[in-house]
Design an enzyme around this catalytic site. Structure first.
Site, short mmCIF file in Angstrom:
data_model
loop_
_atom_site.label_atom_id
_atom_site.label_comp_id
_atom_site.label_asym_id
_atom_site.label_seq_id
_atom_site.Cartn_x
_atom_site.Cartn_y
_atom_site.Cartn_z
CE LYS A 52 20.01 -2.42 3.90
NZ LYS A 52 19.25 -2.03 5.10
CD GLN A 96 20.03 0.31 7.94
OE1 GLN A 96 19.81 0.17 6.75
NE2 GLN A 96 20.20 -0.72 8.75
CG ASP A 119 13.60 -2.55 5.24
OD1 ASP A 119 14.31 -3.38 4.63
OD2 ASP A 119 14.07 -1.58 5.85
#
Ligand code: NDP
Length: 292
Positions: A52, A96, A119
């Site tokens: 990412k 994460q 997200d």
């Protein structure tokens, strides 16, 4: 059979994003800034976060990695999140997953300000997505929608079967496919581990989306001839012949299923690269304050 090339589609989306970043720079504006928070040393999570961050660099975003020790307390993580919420130079950030077991994942997700939740995991974004209101949509389902759009795959009136109901993939995928939107309007069946007669159901799917987490779970005899097959699975399976000692396998028995279907995503190179492109897209939306 047409092989859906997620790498290619992702690259073209990233080119467009890079061009928009240049436009921002030409207008004297700062680039989008994504922060990734990683707690602990899980090797798969480290790889995902590294990918990412690298993708951010490639399109000209600013990116910051906050790497916290595995024993970081929940209170400390919530403090970091509060700081990111308050930082006007941070457009969006991700924490994460999975988190170490001593930290409540739900508490952390709910602490992220919805306007920075690129997200798309916060209940506010999930709810707005369900209501078809502007929202950050979870990156993997959003990526799949973009693949269907790119390949002009007809979804309206089709029977879409999603196998797997996780909060980050299966459930949002089923909602997106059922919504009254140009890519959508499908009749959706959402299957999970308690589903009875799974094969009977998958055999009726015009579009079959597998998000199970079990290598080669979907076999050729479960697929209707001519179906569109989207394989979300990324399963690390031991393999002594591979340099890293493992290989990646999808949830679909690709070699045998491909002969039966009209479109199929490979693993790797299908859905995976789209997830990153979607995250970048969401971050650009955050920079431009388009959703909130
Ligand atoms: P989860 O483990 O959270 O969910 C798996 C789902 O599959 C659950 O809903 C479970 O049902 C269902 N399931 C398990 N066994 C069966 C069965 N025998 N029959 C029917 N359904 C079953 O996984 P995720 O959704 O997070 O991920 C799924 C896969 O996608 C994984 O391989 C993951 O690595 C991959 N992934 C890939 C991404 C990408 O970028 N390409 C991004 C995210 C995930 P129940 O709810 O009843 O337990």
């Amino acid at each position: 059979m047409i092989l859906i090339d997620g790498k290619k589609v992702s690259a073209s989306i990233q080119e467009k994003i890079a061009a928009e970043v240049k436009e921002l720079a030409n207008a004297g504006e700062r680039p989008p800034h994504l922060v990734a928070v990683l707690v602990g040393d899980d090797p798969a999570s480290q790889t995902y976060v590294r990918n990412k961050i690298n993708a951010c660099k490639k399109v000209g975003f600013k990116s910051t990695l906050i790497h916290l020790e595995p024993y970081t307390s929940e209170a400390k993580l919530l403090q970091v999140i509060a700081g990111l919420n308050a930082d006007s130079e941070v457009d969006g950030y991700i924490v994460q997953l999975p988190l170490p077991s001593h930290i409540s994942q739900q508490k952390v997700i709910e602490a992220i300000h919805p306007s920075k939740d690129v997200d798309g995991f916060h209940p506010m974004n999930v709810g707005r997505m369900v209501l078809n209101l502007p929202a950050y949509v979870s990156a993997t389902p959003y990526g799949i929608m973009q693949l269907l759009e790119h390949y002009r795959i007809e979804t309206s009136g089709k029977h879409c079967v999603v196998v797997g109901r996780s909060h980050i993939v299966g459930s949002p995928m089923s909602i997106l496919m059922a919504r009254n939107t140009p890519i959508g309007n499908a009749t959706v069946t959402l299957c999970h581990s308690k589903t009875q007669n799974l094969k009977e159901i998958t055999l009726t799917a015009d579009i079959l989306i597998a998000a199970i987490g079990r290598p080669w779970f979907i076999t050729a005899d479960m697929v209707k001839p001519g179906a569109v097959v989207i394989d979300v699975g990324i399963n690390r399976v031991d393999d002594n012949t591979s340099p890293g000692g493992y290989k990646l396998m999808g949830d679909v028995d690709f070699e045998n299923v491909k002969a039966r279907c009209s479109y199929i995503t490979p693993v790797p190179g299908g859905v995976g690269p789209m997830t990153i492109a979607s995250l970048l897209k969401n971050t650009l939306l955050a920079r431009k304050k388009i959703i909130y």
